[in-house]
Design a protein around this motif. Structure first.
Motif, PDB file in Angstrom:
ATOM      1  N   GLY A 219      44.446  44.993  49.146  1.00 38.57           N
ATOM      2  CA  GLY A 219      45.607  45.864  49.064  1.00 38.57           C
ATOM      3  C   GLY A 219      46.911  45.143  48.817  1.00 38.57           C
TER       4      GLY A 219
ATOM      5  N   ALA B  37      41.708  44.135  44.535  1.00 38.88           N
ATOM      6  CA  ALA B  37      40.907  45.358  44.492  1.00 38.88           C
ATOM      7  C   ALA B  37      39.455  45.076  44.854  1.00 38.88           C
ATOM      8  CB  ALA B  37      40.998  45.991  43.105  1.00 38.88           C
TER       9      ALA B  37
ATOM     10  N   THR C  94      39.015  44.499  48.449  1.00 40.46           N
ATOM     11  CA  THR C  94      39.588  45.615  49.206  1.00 40.46           C
ATOM     12  C   THR C  94      40.710  45.139  50.118  1.00 40.46           C
ATOM     13  OG1 THR C  94      38.005  45.514  51.066  1.00 40.46           O
ATOM     14  CG2 THR C  94      37.371  46.820  49.146  1.00 40.46           C
TER      15      THR C  94
ATOM     16  N   ASP D 109      44.368  51.955  36.024  1.00 43.59           N
ATOM     17  CA  ASP D 109      44.075  52.589  37.313  1.00 43.59           C
ATOM     18  C   ASP D 109      42.582  52.813  37.496  1.00 43.59           C
ATOM     19  OD1 ASP D 109      46.731  52.649  37.990  1.00 43.59           O
ATOM     20  OD2 ASP D 109      47.041  54.740  37.422  1.00 43.59           O
TER      21      ASP D 109
ATOM     22  N   THR E 210      50.942  47.376  40.388  1.00 40.20           N
ATOM     23  CA  THR E 210      49.992  48.483  40.550  1.00 40.20           C
ATOM     24  C   THR E 210      50.479  49.761  39.892  1.00 40.20           C
ATOM     25  OG1 THR E 210      49.384  47.520  42.693  1.00 40.20           O
ATOM     26  CG2 THR E 210      48.569  49.717  42.210  1.00 40.20           C
TER      27      THR E 210
ATOM     28  N   VAL F  53      40.089  51.391  40.316  1.00 37.98           N
ATOM     29  CA  VAL F  53      39.274  52.304  41.120  1.00 37.98           C
ATOM     30  C   VAL F  53      37.826  51.822  41.153  1.00 37.98           C
ATOM     31  CG1 VAL F  53      38.252  54.617  41.140  1.00 37.98           C
ATOM     32  CG2 VAL F  53      40.715  54.365  40.878  1.00 37.98           C
TER      33      VAL F  53
ATOM     34  N   THR G 150      41.375  49.831  51.144  1.00 41.04           N
ATOM     35  CA  THR G 150      41.991  48.796  50.319  1.00 41.04           C
ATOM     36  C   THR G 150      43.495  48.727  50.534  1.00 41.04           C
ATOM     37  OG1 THR G 150      40.284  49.114  48.643  1.00 41.04           O
ATOM     38  CG2 THR G 150      42.259  47.934  47.976  1.00 41.04           C
TER      39      THR G 150
ATOM     40  N   MET H 107      37.586  48.674  43.334  1.00 40.17           N
ATOM     41  CA  MET H 107      37.662  48.964  44.769  1.00 40.17           C
ATOM     42  C   MET H 107      36.343  49.524  45.278  1.00 40.17           C
ATOM     43  SD  MET H 107      41.523  50.424  45.448  1.00 40.17           S
ATOM     44  CE  MET H 107      41.404  51.797  44.287  1.00 40.17           C
TER      45      MET H 107
ATOM     46  N   LEU I  67      45.875  49.521  48.000  1.00 42.75           N
ATOM     47  CA  LEU I  67      46.640  49.559  46.754  1.00 42.75           C
ATOM     48  C   LEU I  67      47.082  50.999  46.492  1.00 42.75           C
ATOM     49  CD1 LEU I  67      44.493  47.229  44.466  1.00 42.75           C
ATOM     50  CD2 LEU I  67      46.750  46.732  45.426  1.00 42.75           C
TER      51      LEU I  67
ATOM     52  N   THR J   2      44.351  57.058  45.061  1.00 43.58           N
ATOM     53  CA  THR J   2      44.709  57.005  46.480  1.00 43.58           C
ATOM     54  C   THR J   2      43.510  57.298  47.367  1.00 43.58           C
ATOM     55  OG1 THR J   2      46.954  57.737  45.923  1.00 43.58           O
ATOM     56  CG2 THR J   2      46.279  57.904  48.228  1.00 43.58           C
TER      57      THR J   2
ATOM     58  N   SER K  37      41.210  54.262  47.283  1.00 41.93           N
ATOM     59  CA  SER K  37      41.869  53.161  47.985  1.00 41.93           C
ATOM     60  C   SER K  37      41.811  53.359  49.496  1.00 41.93           C
ATOM     61  CB  SER K  37      43.323  53.042  47.524  1.00 41.93           C
ATOM     62  OG  SER K  37      43.960  51.947  48.149  1.00 41.93           O
TER      63      SER K  37
END
Length: 453
Positions: free
Chosen positions: A399, A394, A397, A413, A405, A417, A62, A420, A64, A54, A57
């Motif tokens: 989303g 990603a 950027t 994940d 997801t 990351v 982004t 992104m 996501l 988070t 993102s």
């Protein structure tokens, strides 16, 4: 200072390195705050991967998410996310613009190479003006969008004044910074028939996505008699390409989804056109959705992938390879097809190293997306088109998500990351590094032509 120490010092303070380190530290700090028990609605510490995902993102604007923003996080957590979005958007615009100033200034001393031509409104002495301009533009657009949304939320949907203002500010900041974070689990689907919500959000997204150099030039010329003829090539290319892609995306979405019962099918004609345009605008790296992306036709997903990969304008809050990169390559291809020795557009000749930089950005972006998609396919059980869509979203950027997801797992994940982070900072740092390394050669190698095709 000895020459070796001087080179070492320059390497340590290279703008690309400073940018990457600064954003990495900010992402880790945001993750640490989101991992606190006070950041979640149930006062239980968030999973480290969710907190990191988070944070990155939000900082990389982004959108996501692995958990629902409006229900999982507390007011403190939402405030942290909003702060990361603002820092990420402002930081990217400022850093990209200042890097353009730095590159422009250095290249001006070396026969005015490409970056100065693309950012001719910026000079080495304009650092203060860049900072104030980015801050002022951000504040004006976000406050204007928030005011429109707050009035709509208050008088159309009978929200309490505090709730209306809070939700309006959150979505306005998220929109201008092209973040795509929403406080609703269905993003903006509940407003798919309301142009007074969708259009302000779309306008904020477009303004944030075209880039600060373009906004600055448009504002600077608004009170002068000089019109589009005096705009820089960068501004012309950005506006023309952005408008063309917005139109093409809206037309394709409308045609391909017009009869889809799970997307545009049940809507009236006006709402279909509105949401086709909205989806096209969001595909430019914003990430809000008003129709179910996972229910779209495969052809629509592919067209969206193309738009997401291209992205928005340089030195703005949008991601992707940037519209000017896409336009430059298009011009080069057209010149080659015509058999012309050089590439030119709008009365200007493009320098050869501009074409090389554009080609480098595109090929590296494609290579990164391909590698990430292959990696995701090994750890995620999902259709190929959904995995590719997630990877490009990603990297650009954006989303937008086809709905996988939250099912990526820890390994998936972490791959997202990385995408992104690299997708957000990669093009900015890569182009600045290439431009700053530009040097003349005192000799030419013998020419030879390998067989192509």
């Amino acid at each position: 200072m000895p020459k070796r120490l001087l080179r070492y010092s320059l390497l340590r303070t290279h703008p690309a390195r400073v940018t990457v380190v600064a954003f990495a530290l900010a992402a880790l700090s945001g993750a640490a705050l989101l991992a606190l028990p006070v950041a979640t609605a149930d006062s239980q510490a968030a999973e480290p991967v969710d907190a990191l995902f988070t944070s990155v993102s939000a900082l990389c604007v982004t959108g996501l998410v692995t958990v629902d923003t409006g229900t999982y996080w507390s007011d403190f957590g939402e405030a942290v996310i909003l702060g990361l979005i603002q820092v990420g958007g402002f930081g990217i615009m400022t850093l990209a613009s200042l890097l353009a100033v730095l590159v422009s200034g250095r290249l001006r001393l070396r026969m005015q190479l490409t970056a100065q031509a693309e950012t001719k409104t910026l000079r080495m002495g304009d650092v203060r003006r860049v900072l104030l301009g980015v801050a002022g533009t951000t504040l004006i657009v976000e406050l204007s969008t928030a005011a429109l949304l707050a009035l709509r939320f208050r008088y159309r949907y009978d929200m309490a004044i505090g709730d209306a203002v809070y939700q309006a500010v959150f979505h306005a900041v998220s929109a201008f910074n092209n973040a795509g974070f929403s406080l609703y689990s269905d993003s903006l689907t509940r407003y798919q028939n309301d142009p007074f919500v969708e259009l302000p959000v779309a306008c904020a997204v477009i303004l944030g996505g075209i880039g600060f150099p373009v906004l600055l030039e448009l504002l600077r010329h608004r009170t002068r008699s000089r019109g589009p003829r005096r705009w820089s090539l960068h501004t012309k290319l950005t506006l023309v390409t952005t408008g063309s892609l917005l139109f093409a995306g809206a037309v394709l979405t409308a045609l391909l989804e017009w009869g889809n019962a799970d997307t545009l099918g049940p809507l009236g004609t006006g709402s279909k056109l509105l949401n086709a345009f909205f989806h096209s605008a969001m595909s430019r790296t914003a990430g809000f959705n008003a129709i179910d992306v996972g229910s779209m036709e495969p052809s629509t997903l592919l067209s969206t992938v193309i738009l997401m990969f291209i992205g928005g304008g340089s030195a703005g809050t949008a991601g992707g390879i940037k519209v000017t990169t896409f336009a430059v390559l298009g011009v080069a291809i057209l010149a080659e097809v015509r058999g012309e020795p050089t590439s030119g557009v709008m009365g200007r000749k493009l320098a050869p190293h501009v074409l090389r930089q554009a080609l480098t950005v595109v090929l590296l972006g494609m290579g990164l997306v391909t590698a990430a998609t292959l990696a995701l396919l090994t750890v995620v059980e999902a259709p190929f088109e959904y995995v590719l869509f997630e990877a490009v979203s990603a990297f650009g950027t954006v989303g937008l998500s086809a709905g996988i997801t939250s099912d990526l797992g820890t390994a998936g994940d972490l791959i997202i990351v990385m995408l992104m982070f690299v997708g957000r900072l990669g093009p900015v740092t890569l182009v600045s590094a290439l431009a700053l390394r530009e040097r003349s050669r005192r000799y030419e190698l013998p020419e030879e032509r390998p067989i192509i095709g």
